[in-house]
Design a protein around this motif. Sequence first.
Motif, mmCIF file in Angstrom:
data_model
loop_
_atom_site.group_PDB
_atom_site.id
_atom_site.type_symbol
_atom_site.label_atom_id
_atom_site.label_comp_id
_atom_site.label_asym_id
_atom_site.label_seq_id
_atom_site.Cartn_x
_atom_site.Cartn_y
_atom_site.Cartn_z
ATOM 1 N N PHE A 99 -10.746 57.479 -116.298
ATOM 2 C CA PHE A 99 -10.251 56.157 -116.677
ATOM 3 C C PHE A 99 -11.456 55.270 -116.974
ATOM 4 N N PRO A 100 -12.010 55.363 -118.208
ATOM 5 C CA PRO A 100 -13.228 54.615 -118.547
ATOM 6 C C PRO A 100 -12.918 53.167 -118.912
ATOM 7 N N MET A 101 -13.964 52.379 -119.048
ATOM 8 C CA MET A 101 -13.782 51.026 -119.553
ATOM 9 C C MET A 101 -13.610 51.099 -121.075
ATOM 10 N N SER A 102 -12.974 50.105 -121.655
ATOM 11 C CA SER A 102 -12.685 50.114 -123.093
ATOM 12 C C SER A 102 -13.887 49.755 -123.953
ATOM 13 N N TYR A 103 -14.863 49.114 -123.356
ATOM 14 C CA TYR A 103 -15.969 48.569 -124.138
ATOM 15 C C TYR A 103 -17.172 49.502 -124.152
ATOM 16 N N LYS A 104 -18.000 49.342 -125.178
ATOM 17 C CA LYS A 104 -19.173 50.207 -125.327
ATOM 18 C C LYS A 104 -20.218 49.937 -124.261
ATOM 19 N N ARG A 105 -20.383 48.660 -123.881
ATOM 20 C CA ARG A 105 -21.382 48.298 -122.872
ATOM 21 C C ARG A 105 -20.742 47.383 -121.842
ATOM 22 N N PRO A 106 -21.090 47.550 -120.583
ATOM 23 C CA PRO A 106 -20.539 46.657 -119.561
ATOM 24 C C PRO A 106 -20.898 45.199 -119.831
ATOM 25 N N TYR A 107 -19.940 44.339 -119.618
ATOM 26 C CA TYR A 107 -20.106 42.885 -119.739
ATOM 27 C C TYR A 107 -20.402 42.411 -121.150
ATOM 28 N N GLU A 108 -20.264 43.264 -122.128
ATOM 29 C CA GLU A 108 -20.352 42.868 -123.537
ATOM 30 C C GLU A 108 -19.028 43.244 -124.177
ATOM 31 N N TYR A 109 -18.127 42.272 -124.259
ATOM 32 C CA TYR A 109 -16.746 42.545 -124.638
ATOM 33 C C TYR A 109 -16.479 42.398 -126.131
ATOM 34 N N ASP A 110 -17.494 42.522 -126.950
ATOM 35 C CA ASP A 110 -17.275 42.366 -128.384
ATOM 36 C C ASP A 110 -17.104 43.700 -129.111
ATOM 37 N N GLU A 111 -17.536 44.801 -128.533
ATOM 38 C CA GLU A 111 -17.414 46.105 -129.182
ATOM 39 C C GLU A 111 -16.533 47.029 -128.352
ATOM 40 N N ILE A 112 -15.398 47.413 -128.917
ATOM 41 C CA ILE A 112 -14.459 48.297 -128.224
ATOM 42 C C ILE A 112 -14.714 49.737 -128.650
ATOM 43 N N GLU A 113 -14.686 50.631 -127.696
ATOM 44 C CA GLU A 113 -14.834 52.065 -127.954
ATOM 45 C C GLU A 113 -13.429 52.657 -128.053
ATOM 46 N N ASN A 114 -12.987 52.987 -129.277
ATOM 47 C CA ASN A 114 -11.622 53.452 -129.503
ATOM 48 C C ASN A 114 -11.298 54.728 -128.731
ATOM 49 N N ALA A 115 -12.259 55.612 -128.597
ATOM 50 C CA ALA A 115 -12.025 56.857 -127.852
ATOM 51 C C ALA A 115 -11.717 56.555 -126.386
ATOM 52 N N ASN A 116 -12.371 55.557 -125.824
ATOM 53 C CA ASN A 116 -12.105 55.186 -124.437
ATOM 54 C C ASN A 116 -10.733 54.538 -124.275
ATOM 55 N N VAL A 117 -10.324 53.755 -125.260
ATOM 56 C CA VAL A 117 -8.997 53.144 -125.227
ATOM 57 C C VAL A 117 -7.934 54.243 -125.236
ATOM 58 N N LEU A 118 -8.122 55.246 -126.067
ATOM 59 C CA LEU A 118 -7.197 56.367 -126.126
ATOM 60 C C LEU A 118 -7.177 57.142 -124.807
ATOM 61 N N LEU A 119 -8.334 57.395 -124.239
ATOM 62 C CA LEU A 119 -8.422 58.113 -122.972
ATOM 63 C C LEU A 119 -7.757 57.329 -121.847
ATOM 64 N N ASN A 153 -3.267 64.138 -108.687
ATOM 65 C CA ASN A 153 -4.315 63.911 -109.676
ATOM 66 C C ASN A 153 -5.559 63.333 -109.012
ATOM 67 N N VAL A 154 -6.706 63.591 -109.610
ATOM 68 C CA VAL A 154 -7.954 62.977 -109.199
ATOM 69 C C VAL A 154 -8.406 62.107 -110.363
ATOM 70 N N ILE A 155 -8.721 60.835 -110.068
ATOM 71 C CA ILE A 155 -9.104 59.898 -111.122
ATOM 72 C C ILE A 155 -10.553 59.495 -110.938
ATOM 73 N N ILE A 156 -11.324 59.604 -112.014
ATOM 74 C CA ILE A 156 -12.718 59.166 -112.026
ATOM 75 C C ILE A 156 -12.766 57.882 -112.848
ATOM 76 N N THR A 157 -13.295 56.818 -112.250
ATOM 77 C CA THR A 157 -13.330 55.535 -112.945
ATOM 78 C C THR A 157 -14.533 54.720 -112.500
ATOM 79 N N TYR A 158 -14.599 53.478 -112.987
ATOM 80 C CA TYR A 158 -15.702 52.572 -112.703
ATOM 81 C C TYR A 158 -15.121 51.201 -112.382
ATOM 82 N N PRO A 159 -15.836 50.363 -111.649
ATOM 83 C CA PRO A 159 -15.314 49.019 -111.339
ATOM 84 C C PRO A 159 -14.959 48.218 -112.589
ATOM 85 N N GLU A 160 -15.764 48.343 -113.639
ATOM 86 C CA GLU A 160 -15.504 47.609 -114.879
ATOM 87 C C GLU A 160 -14.173 48.027 -115.495
ATOM 88 N N ALA A 161 -13.852 49.301 -115.386
ATOM 89 C CA ALA A 161 -12.604 49.805 -115.962
ATOM 90 C C ALA A 161 -11.396 49.297 -115.191
#
Length: 95
Positions: free
Chosen positions: A15-35, A50-58
């Motif tokens: 379960f990744p974050m949608s953005y390319k870089r943390p705390y920079e919300y102007d560029e969305i990574e479409n592959a992450n949105v799909l995932l 299930n086992v979920i791998i994620t990050y606080p930003e996500a």
Amino acid sequence: MIFKNLLGEKEILQFPMSYKRPYEYDEIENANVLLRAETLNRLSNHPEGNVIITYPEALSEKVINKKSLASNTFLVMKREKLDAIFWKSFYTLMI
């Protein structure tokens, strides 16, 4: 292979974050949105085992609930003709 031995038949979901870089919300990574969408779909259909791998930003990103998604989804059939009134109302909702 090591994880498979430890976890058995449990599925590992990311379960990744949608953005390319943390705390920079102007560029969305479409592959992450799909995932993210696929992970949420699997969790809603099979919540156990299930086992979920994620990050606080996500986890801090907002996710639409099922009721809102259903009320904001429409189906268009192949070769269906849509009139100007539909497109005007659709465009008005998007703004």
